[in-house]
Scaffold this motif. Structure first.
Motif, PDB file in Angstrom:
ATOM      1  N   ALA A   1      -6.237   0.870 -19.566  1.00 36.05           N
ATOM      2  CA  ALA A   1      -5.494   0.357 -18.412  1.00 36.05           C
ATOM      3  C   ALA A   1      -4.624  -0.835 -18.787  1.00 36.05           C
ATOM      4  N   PHE A   2      -3.564  -1.006 -18.018  1.00 33.30           N
ATOM      5  CA  PHE A   2      -2.658  -2.138 -18.206  1.00 33.30           C
ATOM      6  C   PHE A   2      -2.211  -2.625 -16.831  1.00 33.30           C
ATOM      7  N   PRO A   3      -1.780  -3.882 -16.717  1.00 34.28           N
ATOM      8  CA  PRO A   3      -1.422  -4.443 -15.406  1.00 34.28           C
ATOM      9  C   PRO A   3      -0.155  -3.795 -14.837  1.00 34.28           C
ATOM     10  N   GLY A   4      -0.083  -3.774 -13.517  1.00 39.47           N
ATOM     11  CA  GLY A   4       1.131  -3.325 -12.848  1.00 39.47           C
ATOM     12  C   GLY A   4       1.207  -1.838 -12.607  1.00 39.47           C
ATOM     13  N   ALA A   5       0.075  -1.137 -12.733  1.00 37.01           N
ATOM     14  CA  ALA A   5       0.116   0.323 -12.580  1.00 37.01           C
ATOM     15  C   ALA A   5      -1.125   0.843 -11.861  1.00 37.01           C
ATOM     16  N   ALA A   6      -1.609   0.108 -10.870  1.00 41.83           N
ATOM     17  CA  ALA A   6      -2.846   0.504 -10.190  1.00 41.83           C
ATOM     18  C   ALA A   6      -2.726   1.883  -9.555  1.00 41.83           C
ATOM     19  N   GLY A   7      -1.584   2.141  -8.891  1.00 41.33           N
ATOM     20  CA  GLY A   7      -1.407   3.441  -8.254  1.00 41.33           C
ATOM     21  C   GLY A   7      -1.364   4.565  -9.265  1.00 41.33           C
ATOM     22  N   TYR A   8      -0.601   4.383 -10.329  1.00 42.54           N
ATOM     23  CA  TYR A   8      -0.473   5.411 -11.365  1.00 42.54           C
ATOM     24  C   TYR A   8      -1.822   5.684 -12.033  1.00 42.54           C
ATOM     25  N   LEU A   9      -2.525   4.623 -12.417  1.00 44.22           N
ATOM     26  CA  LEU A   9      -3.806   4.795 -13.095  1.00 44.22           C
ATOM     27  C   LEU A   9      -4.835   5.459 -12.182  1.00 44.22           C
ATOM     28  N   THR A  10      -4.831   5.079 -10.910  1.00 38.80           N
ATOM     29  CA  THR A  10      -5.750   5.708  -9.961  1.00 38.80           C
ATOM     30  C   THR A  10      -5.431   7.184  -9.802  1.00 38.80           C
ATOM     31  N   ALA A  11      -4.138   7.511  -9.698  1.00 43.34           N
ATOM     32  CA  ALA A  11      -3.736   8.905  -9.517  1.00 43.34           C
ATOM     33  C   ALA A  11      -4.084   9.755 -10.725  1.00 43.34           C
ATOM     34  N   LYS A  12      -3.793   9.256 -11.921  1.00 45.33           N
ATOM     35  CA  LYS A  12      -4.067  10.039 -13.126  1.00 45.33           C
ATOM     36  C   LYS A  12      -5.561  10.177 -13.386  1.00 45.33           C
ATOM     37  N   THR A  13      -6.350   9.182 -12.964  1.00 45.74           N
ATOM     38  CA  THR A  13      -7.799   9.327 -13.042  1.00 45.74           C
ATOM     39  C   THR A  13      -8.280  10.374 -12.044  1.00 45.74           C
ATOM     40  N   ALA A  14      -7.654  10.406 -10.868  1.00 42.00           N
ATOM     41  CA  ALA A  14      -8.001  11.412  -9.868  1.00 42.00           C
ATOM     42  C   ALA A  14      -7.666  12.819 -10.349  1.00 42.00           C
ATOM     43  N   VAL A  15      -6.598  12.967 -11.139  1.00 38.18           N
ATOM     44  CA  VAL A  15      -6.284  14.280 -11.710  1.00 38.18           C
ATOM     45  C   VAL A  15      -7.463  14.787 -12.550  1.00 38.18           C
ATOM     46  N   LEU A  16      -8.078  13.890 -13.305  1.00 37.33           N
ATOM     47  CA  LEU A  16      -9.242  14.287 -14.111  1.00 37.33           C
ATOM     48  C   LEU A  16     -10.398  14.721 -13.213  1.00 37.33           C
TER      49      LEU A  16
ATOM     50  N   VAL B   1       0.827  -1.199   0.000  1.00 42.00           N
ATOM     51  CA  VAL B   1       0.000   0.000   0.000  1.00 42.00           C
ATOM     52  C   VAL B   1       0.868   1.260   0.000  1.00 42.00           C
ATOM     53  N   GLU B   2       2.076   1.150   0.544  1.00 39.51           N
ATOM     54  CA  GLU B   2       2.984   2.309   0.542  1.00 39.51           C
ATOM     55  C   GLU B   2       3.346   2.714  -0.887  1.00 39.51           C
ATOM     56  N   ASP B   3       3.516   1.732  -1.780  1.00 43.91           N
ATOM     57  CA  ASP B   3       3.809   2.044  -3.179  1.00 43.91           C
ATOM     58  C   ASP B   3       2.598   2.693  -3.851  1.00 43.91           C
ATOM     59  N   PHE B   4       1.424   2.179  -3.524  1.00 41.09           N
ATOM     60  CA  PHE B   4       0.187   2.761  -4.051  1.00 41.09           C
ATOM     61  C   PHE B   4       0.041   4.218  -3.604  1.00 41.09           C
ATOM     62  N   GLU B   5       0.275   4.457  -2.311  1.00 37.46           N
ATOM     63  CA  GLU B   5       0.149   5.815  -1.790  1.00 37.46           C
ATOM     64  C   GLU B   5       1.214   6.737  -2.364  1.00 37.46           C
ATOM     65  N   ALA B   6       2.408   6.202  -2.629  1.00 37.05           N
ATOM     66  CA  ALA B   6       3.467   7.023  -3.214  1.00 37.05           C
ATOM     67  C   ALA B   6       3.070   7.518  -4.600  1.00 37.05           C
ATOM     68  N   ALA B   7       2.395   6.669  -5.375  1.00 39.26           N
ATOM     69  CA  ALA B   7       1.936   7.088  -6.704  1.00 39.26           C
ATOM     70  C   ALA B   7       0.888   8.182  -6.595  1.00 39.26           C
ATOM     71  N   LEU B   8      -0.014   8.055  -5.638  1.00 36.41           N
ATOM     72  CA  LEU B   8      -1.019   9.102  -5.428  1.00 36.41           C
ATOM     73  C   LEU B   8      -0.345  10.417  -5.025  1.00 36.41           C
ATOM     74  N   ARG B   9       0.614  10.318  -4.135  1.00 38.84           N
ATOM     75  CA  ARG B   9       1.285  11.525  -3.646  1.00 38.84           C
ATOM     76  C   ARG B   9       2.035  12.229  -4.763  1.00 38.84           C
ATOM     77  N   SER B  10       2.796  11.491  -5.549  1.00 39.08           N
ATOM     78  CA  SER B  10       3.635  12.138  -6.558  1.00 39.08           C
ATOM     79  C   SER B  10       2.817  12.763  -7.671  1.00 39.08           C
ATOM     80  N   ASN B  11       1.654  12.209  -7.961  1.00 41.07           N
ATOM     81  CA  ASN B  11       0.864  12.707  -9.083  1.00 41.07           C
ATOM     82  C   ASN B  11      -0.255  13.671  -8.688  1.00 41.07           C
ATOM     83  N   LEU B  12      -0.566  13.750  -7.399  1.00 37.06           N
ATOM     84  CA  LEU B  12      -1.685  14.586  -6.964  1.00 37.06           C
ATOM     85  C   LEU B  12      -1.282  15.736  -6.037  1.00 37.06           C
ATOM     86  N   ARG B  13      -0.423  15.464  -5.072  1.00 40.31           N
ATOM     87  CA  ARG B  13      -0.133  16.473  -4.045  1.00 40.31           C
ATOM     88  C   ARG B  13       0.420  17.783  -4.628  1.00 40.31           C
ATOM     89  N   PRO B  14       1.431  17.763  -5.490  1.00 42.87           N
ATOM     90  CA  PRO B  14       1.929  19.040  -6.014  1.00 42.87           C
ATOM     91  C   PRO B  14       0.865  19.810  -6.796  1.00 42.87           C
TER      92      PRO B  14
END
Length: 244
Positions: free
Chosen positions: A159-174, A115-128
């Motif tokens: 979507a493609f496998p192995g990128a749940a955090g990235y895909l979730t973050a980029k969808t959240a950007v929208l 989950v730490e990797d998942f949260e890191a993807a959210l942080r890097s793509n959303l927080r700034p």
């Protein structure tokens, strides 16, 4: 053009192209930076906070309109100081914000990913993006409007496998773009998202040396789209998701 644009991620592979395009269009461009290596991608100049002996000389002209600012765009106080620089020239008010900071890291499937990797993807793509918008929007409102450009990804629709955090973050950007559009369109602020595929940057070439690059996108062509979204010609465009 007597206007300022704040470009986060402006020292990256795409960001350097965006910075150069906006400078060529006449904008005063404020670029947060963290490392000297990032500065090497920008035109020659001595950044604020560095003495002449600290800045390695590089060939090329020194654009007076380029203003690098040492800042951590993950830190609220640092972001506010950066926005203060961006709003510090009364003759060239802040009229646009371009949010390019983000990151991608390939991983395993969800049951294999901490989950730490998942949260890191959210942080890097959303927080700034959130922090910079939060700090800059009052200035855009006070100036009578402007533009905000955020970066999502074409992968949100493929979507493609192995990128749940990235895909979730980029969808959240929208989702964030839609929320900002709903809240600030009435103030004359146009908020839009660009959705790139694979960008033809040195980093991507190095990381994927055997890839077929025929479908990759030149960062300069994306930069042209960003410049359009920042300018008056896009006055009718808001809440859009633009594939580039």
């Amino acid at each position: 053009m007597n206007r300022t644009v704040l470009v986060t991620g402006g020292t990256g592979g795409l960001g350097a192209a965006v910075t150069g395009t906006l400078l060529a269009a006449g904008w005063r461009v404020v670029v947060p930076w963290r490392t000297r290596a990032g500065l090497d991608r920008l035109p020659t100049m001595r950044p604020a906070g560095l003495g002449a002996s600290d800045a390695a000389p590089r060939p090329g002209p020194v654009p007076d309109a380029l203003v690098p600012v040492e800042a951590d765009v993950f830190d609220p106080d640092s972001v506010r100081r950066c926005v203060q620089v961006a709003t510090g020239d009364a003759d060239r008010p802040l009229r646009a914000v371009v949010n390019l900071v983000g990151g991608f890291a390939m991983g395993g499937r969800v049951h294999e990913t901490p989950v730490e990797d998942f949260e890191a993807a959210l942080r890097s793509n959303l927080r700034p993006t959130y922090l910079v918008c939060q700090a800059a929007l009052p200035a855009l409102v006070a100036a009578g409007g402007g533009a905000v450009v955020c970066v999502s990804s074409r992968a949100t629709g493929a979507a493609f496998p192995g990128a749940a955090g990235y895909l979730t973050a980029k969808t959240a950007v929208l989702g964030l773009v839609a929320a900002l559009d709903a809240e600030y369109w009435g103030d004359g602020i146009r908020v839009n998202a660009i959705l790139p595929g694979v960008i033809d940057t040195p980093g991507n070439r190095a990381g994927q040396p055997e890839a077929d690059r025929r479908g990759w996108t030149d960062p300069v062509t994306i930069a042209d789209t960003v410049a359009f979204l920042c300018g008056d010609g896009s006055a009718a465009v808001h809440g859009a998701q633009i594939k580039v």
